[in-house]
Motif scaffolding. Structure first.
Motif, PDB file in Angstrom:
ATOM      1  N   PHE A  11       0.822  -1.209   0.000  1.00 54.65           N
ATOM      2  CA  PHE A  11       0.000   0.000   0.000  1.00 54.65           C
ATOM      3  C   PHE A  11       0.856   1.259   0.000  1.00 54.65           C
ATOM      4  O   PHE A  11       0.577   2.211  -0.698  1.00 54.65           O
ATOM      5  CB  PHE A  11      -0.930   0.035   1.209  1.00 54.65           C
ATOM      6  N   ALA A  12       1.866   1.287   0.812  1.00 55.15           N
ATOM      7  CA  ALA A  12       2.644   2.505   0.992  1.00 55.15           C
ATOM      8  C   ALA A  12       3.769   2.645  -0.023  1.00 55.15           C
ATOM      9  O   ALA A  12       4.126   3.749  -0.405  1.00 55.15           O
ATOM     10  CB  ALA A  12       3.223   2.536   2.406  1.00 55.15           C
ATOM     11  N   LEU A  58      -5.965   4.650   3.856  1.00 60.81           N
ATOM     12  CA  LEU A  58      -5.237   5.173   2.715  1.00 60.81           C
ATOM     13  C   LEU A  58      -5.911   6.460   2.258  1.00 60.81           C
ATOM     14  O   LEU A  58      -7.144   6.538   2.252  1.00 60.81           O
ATOM     15  CB  LEU A  58      -5.257   4.177   1.566  1.00 60.81           C
ATOM     16  N   LEU A  88       1.787   5.968  -2.959  1.00 63.14           N
ATOM     17  CA  LEU A  88       1.245   4.622  -2.839  1.00 63.14           C
ATOM     18  C   LEU A  88       1.390   3.895  -4.168  1.00 63.14           C
ATOM     19  O   LEU A  88       1.446   4.520  -5.218  1.00 63.14           O
ATOM     20  CB  LEU A  88      -0.230   4.667  -2.454  1.00 63.14           C
ATOM     21  N   THR A  96      -0.693   6.973   4.393  1.00 68.53           N
ATOM     22  CA  THR A  96      -1.284   5.769   4.976  1.00 68.53           C
ATOM     23  C   THR A  96      -1.075   5.802   6.485  1.00 68.53           C
ATOM     24  O   THR A  96      -0.190   6.504   6.986  1.00 68.53           O
ATOM     25  CB  THR A  96      -0.634   4.471   4.448  1.00 68.53           C
TER      26      THR A  96
END
Length: 150
Positions: A11-12, A58, A88, A96
């Motif tokens: 995600f990051a 997010l 991201l 996030t």
């Protein structure tokens, strides 16, 4: 722990490895906010509290690669920590944070708000009946010294 690390990395992303290419437009980040994200393998994660220690808020604060360090998530039933203010991968956004459910939360739908540069962006997420945890009466409370001996 490995699943959590993999999700956070997915995600990051890693800001040091991600750089804009000259001449390519950046994705529009501003206004995007969600709890969790679907993956190629797992679907149905977006907008649902998972309760397995891998829940990630997010969001997109600005259209740049990094969000201002003052960007924050709020929710009446979640607490947030371990913020990352970088780009991201696979989800439009640039901030996030790990999300944890507050004790005593009842199943239902709740708001997730991203506060950024004087603006608020809101999404709704679901806490399913099976995700609500209750701390057993008399359970040890790790970290508060209640189990210490002198």
């Amino acid at each position: 722990m490995i699943k959590k690390a993999a999700l956070v990395a997915a995600f990051a992303g890693i800001a040091a490895l991600v750089s804009p290419l000259a001449g390519h437009a950046q994705p529009e980040n501003a206004g995007n906010v969600q709890l969790n994200a679907d993956t190629a393998v797992l679907h149905g994660l977006k907008g649902t509290y998972q309760g397995d220690g891998s829940d990630i808020a997010l969001g997109g604060c600005t259209d740049g690669l990094s969000a201002p360090k003052t960007t924050r998530f709020t929710s009446p039933v979640l607490t947030f920590d371990h913020y990352d203010f970088g780009p991201l991968i696979g989800v439009p956004g640039n901030v996030t944070a790990e999300a944890k459910l507050k004790p005593g939360t009842k199943p239902g739908q709740y708001p997730l708000v991203l506060e950024c540069e004087g603006k608020s962006y809101t999404a709704t997420f679901t806490v399913a009946k099976g995700q609500v945890a209750k701390v057993p009466s008399g359970a040890a409370r790790a970290g508060d010294g209640s189990m210490a001996t002198y």
